[in-house]
Design a protein around this motif. Structure first.
Motif, PDB file in Angstrom:
ATOM      1  N   UNK A   3      10.223   1.494  15.356  1.00  0.00           N
ATOM      2  CA  UNK A   3      11.048   1.085  16.484  1.00  0.00           C
ATOM      3  C   UNK A   3      10.283   0.065  17.329  1.00  0.00           C
ATOM      4  N   UNK A   4      11.037  -0.743  18.047  1.00  0.00           N
ATOM      5  CA  UNK A   4      10.460  -1.727  18.980  1.00  0.00           C
ATOM      6  C   UNK A   4      10.872  -1.334  20.390  1.00  0.00           C
ATOM      7  N   UNK A   5       9.912  -1.276  21.282  1.00  0.00           N
ATOM      8  CA  UNK A   5      10.182  -0.935  22.671  1.00  0.00           C
ATOM      9  C   UNK A   5      10.880  -2.109  23.359  1.00  0.00           C
ATOM     10  N   UNK A   6      12.032  -1.845  23.957  1.00  0.00           N
ATOM     11  CA  UNK A   6      12.769  -2.898  24.658  1.00  0.00           C
ATOM     12  C   UNK A   6      12.759  -2.705  26.163  1.00  0.00           C
ATOM     13  N   UNK A   7      12.410  -1.484  26.610  1.00  0.00           N
ATOM     14  CA  UNK A   7      12.242  -1.209  28.036  1.00  0.00           C
ATOM     15  C   UNK A   7      11.469   0.092  28.173  1.00  0.00           C
ATOM     16  N   UNK A   8      10.847   0.290  29.302  1.00  0.00           N
ATOM     17  CA  UNK A   8      10.119   1.533  29.568  1.00  0.00           C
ATOM     18  C   UNK A   8      10.875   2.298  30.640  1.00  0.00           C
ATOM     19  N   UNK A   9      11.176   3.562  30.332  1.00  0.00           N
ATOM     20  CA  UNK A   9      11.806   4.441  31.310  1.00  0.00           C
ATOM     21  C   UNK A   9      10.761   5.441  31.792  1.00  0.00           C
ATOM     22  N   UNK A  10      10.715   5.673  33.068  1.00  0.00           N
ATOM     23  CA  UNK A  10       9.795   6.654  33.628  1.00  0.00           C
ATOM     24  C   UNK A  10      10.163   8.041  33.120  1.00  0.00           C
ATOM     25  N   UNK A  11       9.203   8.784  32.528  1.00  0.00           N
ATOM     26  CA  UNK A  11       9.511  10.148  32.097  1.00  0.00           C
ATOM     27  C   UNK A  11       9.912  11.050  33.268  1.00  0.00           C
ATOM     28  N   UNK A  12       9.426  10.740  34.458  1.00  0.00           N
ATOM     29  CA  UNK A  12       9.720  11.576  35.628  1.00  0.00           C
ATOM     30  C   UNK A  12      11.110  11.324  36.189  1.00  0.00           C
ATOM     31  N   UNK A  13      11.525  10.050  36.234  1.00  0.00           N
ATOM     32  CA  UNK A  13      12.790   9.721  36.903  1.00  0.00           C
ATOM     33  C   UNK A  13      13.890   9.275  35.952  1.00  0.00           C
ATOM     34  N   UNK A  14      13.508   8.811  34.759  1.00  0.00           N
ATOM     35  CA  UNK A  14      14.487   8.277  33.825  1.00  0.00           C
ATOM     36  C   UNK A  14      14.935   6.864  34.155  1.00  0.00           C
ATOM     37  N   UNK A  15      14.345   6.285  35.182  1.00  0.00           N
ATOM     38  CA  UNK A  15      14.705   4.921  35.589  1.00  0.00           C
ATOM     39  C   UNK A  15      13.752   3.911  34.964  1.00  0.00           C
ATOM     40  N   UNK A  16      14.220   2.668  34.844  1.00  0.00           N
ATOM     41  CA  UNK A  16      13.399   1.605  34.271  1.00  0.00           C
ATOM     42  C   UNK A  16      12.127   1.466  35.098  1.00  0.00           C
ATOM     43  N   UNK A  17      10.994   1.430  34.390  1.00  0.00           N
ATOM     44  CA  UNK A  17       9.682   1.316  35.033  1.00  0.00           C
ATOM     45  C   UNK A  17       9.053  -0.013  34.622  1.00  0.00           C
ATOM     46  N   UNK A  18       8.135  -0.536  35.424  1.00  0.00           N
ATOM     47  CA  UNK A  18       7.509  -1.815  35.095  1.00  0.00           C
ATOM     48  C   UNK A  18       6.596  -1.734  33.869  1.00  0.00           C
ATOM     49  N   UNK A  19       6.157  -0.567  33.508  1.00  0.00           N
ATOM     50  CA  UNK A  19       5.291  -0.429  32.342  1.00  0.00           C
ATOM     51  C   UNK A  19       4.676   0.951  32.276  1.00  0.00           C
ATOM     52  N   UNK A  20       3.843   1.144  31.260  1.00  0.00           N
ATOM     53  CA  UNK A  20       3.150   2.407  31.038  1.00  0.00           C
ATOM     54  C   UNK A  20       1.901   2.085  30.231  1.00  0.00           C
ATOM     55  N   UNK A  21       0.792   2.785  30.471  1.00  0.00           N
ATOM     56  CA  UNK A  21      -0.441   2.480  29.718  1.00  0.00           C
ATOM     57  C   UNK A  21      -0.335   2.696  28.206  1.00  0.00           C
ATOM     58  N   UNK A  59       3.294  10.944  22.519  1.00  0.00           N
ATOM     59  CA  UNK A  59       4.242  11.340  23.553  1.00  0.00           C
ATOM     60  C   UNK A  59       5.676  11.276  23.094  1.00  0.00           C
ATOM     61  N   UNK A  60       6.523  11.996  23.804  1.00  0.00           N
ATOM     62  CA  UNK A  60       7.965  11.963  23.567  1.00  0.00           C
ATOM     63  C   UNK A  60       8.599  10.976  24.532  1.00  0.00           C
ATOM     64  N   UNK A  61       9.387  10.053  23.973  1.00  0.00           N
ATOM     65  CA  UNK A  61      10.017   8.995  24.760  1.00  0.00           C
ATOM     66  C   UNK A  61      11.505   8.954  24.453  1.00  0.00           C
ATOM     67  N   UNK A  62      12.291   8.628  25.461  1.00  0.00           N
ATOM     68  CA  UNK A  62      13.737   8.528  25.321  1.00  0.00           C
ATOM     69  C   UNK A  62      14.083   7.434  24.310  1.00  0.00           C
ATOM     70  N   UNK A  63      14.932   7.759  23.358  1.00  0.00           N
ATOM     71  CA  UNK A  63      15.298   6.818  22.301  1.00  0.00           C
ATOM     72  C   UNK A  63      15.984   5.563  22.822  1.00  0.00           C
ATOM     73  N   UNK A  64      16.606   5.628  24.001  1.00  0.00           N
ATOM     74  CA  UNK A  64      17.278   4.442  24.536  1.00  0.00           C
ATOM     75  C   UNK A  64      16.290   3.322  24.873  1.00  0.00           C
ATOM     76  N   UNK A  65      15.012   3.636  24.899  1.00  0.00           N
ATOM     77  CA  UNK A  65      13.990   2.619  25.174  1.00  0.00           C
ATOM     78  C   UNK A  65      13.734   1.705  23.982  1.00  0.00           C
ATOM     79  N   UNK A  66      14.234   2.074  22.806  1.00  0.00           N
ATOM     80  CA  UNK A  66      13.830   1.428  21.564  1.00  0.00           C
ATOM     81  C   UNK A  66      15.002   0.882  20.762  1.00  0.00           C
ATOM     82  N   UNK A  67      14.679  -0.089  19.916  1.00  0.00           N
ATOM     83  CA  UNK A  67      15.577  -0.610  18.898  1.00  0.00           C
ATOM     84  C   UNK A  67      14.941  -0.298  17.547  1.00  0.00           C
TER      85      UNK A  67
END
Length: 124
Positions: A3-21, A59-67
């Motif tokens: 998969x390719x990451x197209x956006x980062x969602x905060x695991x805490x809020x579910x909202x688009x975040x500027x990034x993640x390490x 880590x577990x990440x929301x699938x909507x972040x990826x293509x």
């Protein structure tokens, strides 16, 4: 599966975040595991957060972040259904307590993770 990451969602809020390490927009990642419930699909991605170790922090990440870039499914994946949650992953990783053992650096769990991770990436 890749998969390719197209956006980062905060695991805490579910909202688009500027990034993640551990996850970068535009980067490709092998999917190690898929977990689905009635309201969410999560992908386990191998993050390498600590450069002083050779161990991933998968880590577990929301699938909507990826293509999806590659739909090839690893031959070691099996599906289990438990309490309305469907998990597709190597059977060894689906035993109760596996991820706790891995994150606690239990040698057998780390070895099993490394073996199956290499198999998944080879087949991706």
């Amino acid at each position: 599966m890749i998969v390719r990451c197209r956006q980062v969602l905060s695991p805490a809020t579910g909202k688009v975040a500027p990034g993640h390490p551990g996850i970068r927009v535009g980067a490709d990642y092998p999917v190690l595991e898929i977990t689905t419930s009635a309201d969410q699909v999560l992908l386990r991605i191998p993050e390498r957060l600590d450069t002083s170790t050779d161990r991933d922090s998968p880590g577990l990440w929301d699938a909507v972040m990826f293509t999806v870039i590659s739909e090839r499914m690893p031959s070691c994946w099996v599906a289990t259904l438990d309490g309305g949650v469907l998990t597709v992953a190597p059977p060894e990783w689906q035993r109760p307590g596996f991820w706790e053992d891995y994150f606690d650096a239990e040698p057998a769990a780390v070895a099993e993770y490394d073996r199956r991770r290499a198999e998944i990436i080879t087949q991706a």
